[in-house]
Design a protein around this motif. Structure first.
Motif, PDB file in Angstrom:
ATOM      1  N   VAL A  51     -69.561 -40.794  46.084  1.00 38.93           N
ATOM      2  CA  VAL A  51     -70.434 -40.034  46.986  1.00 38.93           C
ATOM      3  C   VAL A  51     -71.858 -39.973  46.433  1.00 38.93           C
ATOM      4  O   VAL A  51     -72.834 -40.149  47.173  1.00 38.93           O
ATOM      5  CB  VAL A  51     -69.858 -38.624  47.248  1.00 38.93           C
ATOM      6  CG1 VAL A  51     -70.868 -37.721  47.939  1.00 38.93           C
ATOM      7  CG2 VAL A  51     -68.584 -38.726  48.091  1.00 38.93           C
ATOM      8  N   GLY A  55     -75.320 -42.035  47.962  1.00 39.92           N
ATOM      9  CA  GLY A  55     -76.280 -41.116  48.561  1.00 39.92           C
ATOM     10  C   GLY A  55     -75.719 -40.274  49.690  1.00 39.92           C
ATOM     11  O   GLY A  55     -76.453 -39.830  50.567  1.00 39.92           O
ATOM     12  N   LYS A  56     -74.423 -40.043  49.674  1.00 42.72           N
ATOM     13  CA  LYS A  56     -73.773 -39.291  50.750  1.00 42.72           C
ATOM     14  C   LYS A  56     -73.584 -37.808  50.431  1.00 42.72           C
ATOM     15  O   LYS A  56     -72.988 -37.079  51.218  1.00 42.72           O
ATOM     16  CB  LYS A  56     -72.434 -39.930  51.099  1.00 42.72           C
ATOM     17  CG  LYS A  56     -72.598 -41.328  51.683  1.00 42.72           C
ATOM     18  CD  LYS A  56     -71.274 -41.927  52.045  1.00 42.72           C
ATOM     19  CE  LYS A  56     -71.480 -43.315  52.638  1.00 42.72           C
ATOM     20  NZ  LYS A  56     -70.209 -43.928  52.998  1.00 42.72           N
ATOM     21  N   TRP A  57     -74.076 -37.379  49.276  1.00 40.54           N
ATOM     22  CA  TRP A  57     -73.938 -35.968  48.911  1.00 40.54           C
ATOM     23  C   TRP A  57     -74.793 -35.122  49.841  1.00 40.54           C
ATOM     24  O   TRP A  57     -75.917 -35.466  50.168  1.00 40.54           O
ATOM     25  CB  TRP A  57     -74.354 -35.740  47.463  1.00 40.54           C
ATOM     26  CG  TRP A  57     -74.320 -34.274  47.102  1.00 40.54           C
ATOM     27  CD1 TRP A  57     -75.362 -33.418  47.081  1.00 40.54           C
ATOM     28  CD2 TRP A  57     -73.168 -33.509  46.769  1.00 40.54           C
ATOM     29  NE1 TRP A  57     -74.943 -32.152  46.735  1.00 40.54           N
ATOM     30  CE2 TRP A  57     -73.583 -32.182  46.547  1.00 40.54           C
ATOM     31  CE3 TRP A  57     -71.816 -33.808  46.642  1.00 40.54           C
ATOM     32  CZ2 TRP A  57     -72.700 -31.173  46.203  1.00 40.54           C
ATOM     33  CZ3 TRP A  57     -70.948 -32.792  46.298  1.00 40.54           C
ATOM     34  CH2 TRP A  57     -71.401 -31.498  46.076  1.00 40.54           C
ATOM     35  N   SER A  58     -74.226 -34.027  50.312  1.00 41.06           N
ATOM     36  CA  SER A  58     -75.009 -33.062  51.086  1.00 41.06           C
ATOM     37  C   SER A  58     -74.609 -31.664  50.629  1.00 41.06           C
ATOM     38  O   SER A  58     -73.617 -31.493  49.925  1.00 41.06           O
ATOM     39  CB  SER A  58     -74.785 -33.244  52.589  1.00 41.06           C
ATOM     40  OG  SER A  58     -73.432 -33.024  52.924  1.00 41.06           O
ATOM     41  N   ASN A  59     -75.368 -30.689  51.035  1.00 40.81           N
ATOM     42  CA  ASN A  59     -75.124 -29.316  50.624  1.00 40.81           C
ATOM     43  C   ASN A  59     -73.868 -28.772  51.316  1.00 40.81           C
ATOM     44  O   ASN A  59     -73.861 -28.609  52.533  1.00 40.81           O
ATOM     45  CB  ASN A  59     -76.340 -28.457  50.969  1.00 40.81           C
ATOM     46  CG  ASN A  59     -76.203 -27.036  50.479  1.00 40.81           C
ATOM     47  OD1 ASN A  59     -75.152 -26.622  50.008  1.00 40.81           O
ATOM     48  ND2 ASN A  59     -77.279 -26.278  50.596  1.00 40.81           N
ATOM     49  N   PRO A  60     -72.807 -28.474  50.554  1.00 45.39           N
ATOM     50  CA  PRO A  60     -71.577 -27.965  51.164  1.00 45.39           C
ATOM     51  C   PRO A  60     -71.783 -26.636  51.891  1.00 45.39           C
ATOM     52  O   PRO A  60     -71.036 -26.319  52.820  1.00 45.39           O
ATOM     53  CB  PRO A  60     -70.616 -27.787  49.985  1.00 45.39           C
ATOM     54  CG  PRO A  60     -71.219 -28.525  48.855  1.00 45.39           C
ATOM     55  CD  PRO A  60     -72.677 -28.647  49.115  1.00 45.39           C
ATOM     56  N   GLN A  62     -73.930 -25.959  53.933  1.00 42.89           N
ATOM     57  CA  GLN A  62     -74.391 -26.216  55.297  1.00 42.89           C
ATOM     58  C   GLN A  62     -73.263 -26.564  56.253  1.00 42.89           C
ATOM     59  O   GLN A  62     -73.501 -26.698  57.449  1.00 42.89           O
ATOM     60  CB  GLN A  62     -75.451 -27.313  55.296  1.00 42.89           C
ATOM     61  CG  GLN A  62     -76.729 -26.903  54.603  1.00 42.89           C
ATOM     62  CD  GLN A  62     -77.766 -28.015  54.561  1.00 42.89           C
ATOM     63  OE1 GLN A  62     -77.445 -29.182  54.739  1.00 42.89           O
ATOM     64  NE2 GLN A  62     -79.003 -27.631  54.322  1.00 42.89           N
ATOM     65  N   LEU A  63     -72.056 -26.702  55.737  1.00 42.86           N
ATOM     66  CA  LEU A  63     -70.913 -26.972  56.613  1.00 42.86           C
ATOM     67  C   LEU A  63     -70.552 -25.713  57.391  1.00 42.86           C
ATOM     68  O   LEU A  63     -70.684 -24.599  56.882  1.00 42.86           O
ATOM     69  CB  LEU A  63     -69.702 -27.433  55.795  1.00 42.86           C
ATOM     70  CG  LEU A  63     -69.825 -28.778  55.074  1.00 42.86           C
ATOM     71  CD1 LEU A  63     -68.589 -29.022  54.231  1.00 42.86           C
ATOM     72  CD2 LEU A  63     -70.032 -29.898  56.065  1.00 42.86           C
TER      73      LEU A  63
END
Length: 142
Positions: A51, A55-60, A62-63
């Motif tokens: 991940v 570059g697929k990491w995002s802020n968890p 925000q889910l």
């Protein structure tokens, strides 16, 4: 070539088959629950690296709550499945355990019908039922 859902599903089947073979060999002399823990730890490390590298990491944070709820439920079901699978594989043969495990196909079809309102065609139901019949035949004692 762009991979479609079908290609990804076939690759999933290949890796699931390899998982069974590798696990059966790796379980020799190892407690099945401990082996599941090791497997889970390795998966966590590899997926985290993947991940991050892609570059697929995002802020968890925000889910959505719904996404979190169902992802946690999915994780709990996966963990329970892995524990049960490794315990079955420890004592049973790979060629018997794996087909019975794949009877989940029948349950997925039924649950998708009930909860997701998916409507397989008669041809698709015929295929699902044939797989189910194959599971029964392979699961029968010799």
């Amino acid at each position: 070539m762009t991979l479609t859902w079908f290609h990804w599903a076939l690759l999933s089947a290949v890796f699931a088959a390899l998982t069974t073979i590798f696990a059966k060999v790796g379980l020799q002399g190892v407690d099945s629950d401990f082996a599941t823990l090791i497997r889970t730890f390795v998966i966590l490390l590899v997926l985290a690296a993947f991940v991050m590298a892609t570059g697929k990491w995002s802020n968890p944070a925000q889910l959505s709550t719904k996404a979190w709820c169902f992802l946690v439920l999915s994780a709990l079901a996966t963990g329970a499945s892995w524990v049960c699978y490794f315990r079955a594989l420890k004592d049973g043969t790979a060629s018997q355990v794996a087909p019975i495990d794949k009877s989940s196909l029948l349950l997925v079809a039924a649950f998708a019908l009930l909860f997701l309102k998916e409507r397989p065609s008669p041809r698709e139901w015929a295929g699902i039922l044939m797989v189910g019949a194959g599971v029964v035949v392979l699961g029968l004692k010799k």
